[in-house]
Design a protein around this motif. Structure first.
Motif, PDB file in Angstrom:
ATOM      1  N   ARG A 262      35.895  46.227  43.540  1.00  0.00           N
ATOM      2  CA  ARG A 262      36.240  45.780  42.191  1.00  0.00           C
ATOM      3  C   ARG A 262      37.243  44.648  42.304  1.00  0.00           C
ATOM      4  NH1 ARG A 262      38.311  50.702  39.219  1.00  0.00           N
ATOM      5  NH2 ARG A 262      37.563  51.782  41.035  1.00  0.00           N
ATOM      6  N   VAL A 263      36.910  43.536  41.679  1.00  0.00           N
ATOM      7  CA  VAL A 263      37.818  42.396  41.645  1.00  0.00           C
ATOM      8  C   VAL A 263      38.332  42.276  40.221  1.00  0.00           C
ATOM      9  CG1 VAL A 263      38.026  39.900  41.897  1.00  0.00           C
ATOM     10  CG2 VAL A 263      36.619  41.195  43.507  1.00  0.00           C
ATOM     11  N   ARG A 264      39.642  42.306  40.087  1.00  0.00           N
ATOM     12  CA  ARG A 264      40.276  42.181  38.770  1.00  0.00           C
ATOM     13  C   ARG A 264      41.023  40.852  38.735  1.00  0.00           C
ATOM     14  NH1 ARG A 264      43.043  46.852  38.613  1.00  0.00           N
ATOM     15  NH2 ARG A 264      41.209  47.882  37.785  1.00  0.00           N
ATOM     16  N   VAL A 265      40.670  40.040  37.763  1.00  0.00           N
ATOM     17  CA  VAL A 265      41.290  38.723  37.610  1.00  0.00           C
ATOM     18  C   VAL A 265      42.180  38.748  36.377  1.00  0.00           C
ATOM     19  CG1 VAL A 265      40.884  36.254  37.314  1.00  0.00           C
ATOM     20  CG2 VAL A 265      39.242  37.627  38.603  1.00  0.00           C
ATOM     21  N   ASN A 266      43.449  38.490  36.571  1.00  0.00           N
ATOM     22  CA  ASN A 266      44.374  38.305  35.447  1.00  0.00           C
ATOM     23  C   ASN A 266      44.433  36.811  35.179  1.00  0.00           C
ATOM     24  OD1 ASN A 266      45.139  41.058  35.194  1.00  0.00           O
ATOM     25  ND2 ASN A 266      46.402  40.812  37.007  1.00  0.00           N
ATOM     26  N   TRP A 267      44.193  36.422  33.943  1.00  0.00           N
ATOM     27  CA  TRP A 267      44.134  35.021  33.582  1.00  0.00           C
ATOM     28  C   TRP A 267      44.678  34.821  32.188  1.00  0.00           C
ATOM     29  CZ3 TRP A 267      41.005  33.678  29.415  1.00  0.00           C
ATOM     30  CH2 TRP A 267      40.089  34.648  29.005  1.00  0.00           C
ATOM     31  N   GLN A 268      44.903  33.577  31.865  1.00  0.00           N
ATOM     32  CA  GLN A 268      45.322  33.233  30.511  1.00  0.00           C
ATOM     33  C   GLN A 268      44.580  31.973  30.090  1.00  0.00           C
ATOM     34  OE1 GLN A 268      49.497  32.995  31.204  1.00  0.00           O
ATOM     35  NE2 GLN A 268      49.478  30.785  31.509  1.00  0.00           N
ATOM     36  N   PRO A 269      44.295  31.861  28.799  1.00  0.00           N
ATOM     37  CA  PRO A 269      43.681  30.619  28.335  1.00  0.00           C
ATOM     38  C   PRO A 269      44.609  29.448  28.652  1.00  0.00           C
ATOM     39  CG  PRO A 269      43.559  32.311  26.634  1.00  0.00           C
ATOM     40  CD  PRO A 269      44.439  32.850  27.725  1.00  0.00           C
TER      41      PRO A 269
END
Length: 122
Positions: free
Chosen positions: A101-108
């Motif tokens: 499982r790859v979890r990406v934390n991002w923001q616009p």
């Protein structure tokens, strides 16, 4: 089904798996990140570089795979999704059905609110 005049955002695309539905704004970015991370480069004949090379590291031990997966995710999203800024990437073993499982934390881009997109690899 949404008609074209009902779409209020400049950024939108058809929703995957839902005939006649669309995703807009942040949901569109989330869907695009999922598409990028689950596409192997070379499988889109019109964009042979499109996708993410995470696949190359799925069978490696976590300590070896982690830095490579993080690099591949940052590179792919940086190249193909300019509307998102990656804040962090985590890799964890999947449950019984998925391998990783790859979890990406991002923001616009330019916005302070963080989002999270998770992709499972089988």
């Amino acid at each position: 089904m949404k008609q074209l005049p009902e779409i209020l955002s400049a950024d939108w695309s058809p929703q995957l798996g839902a005939l006649g539905e669309v995703v807009e704004d942040v949901a569109d970015i989330d869907q695009c990140i999922r598409i990028i991370l689950t596409t192997q480069p070379g499988t889109d004949p019109l964009r042979p570089l499109f996708g993410c090379d995470v696949w190359r590291w799925l069978d490696a031990p976590v300590d070896i795979a982690l830095p490579h997966v993080v690099r591949e995710v940052y590179a792919a999203i940086g190249m193909w999704e300019p509307r998102a800024e990656v804040v962090g990437v985590t890799l964890s073993p999947g449950d019984g059905e998925s391998h990783w499982r790859v979890r990406v934390n991002w923001q616009p881009a330019g916005a302070p609110s963080q989002r999270q997109t998770e992709v499972s690899y089988v």
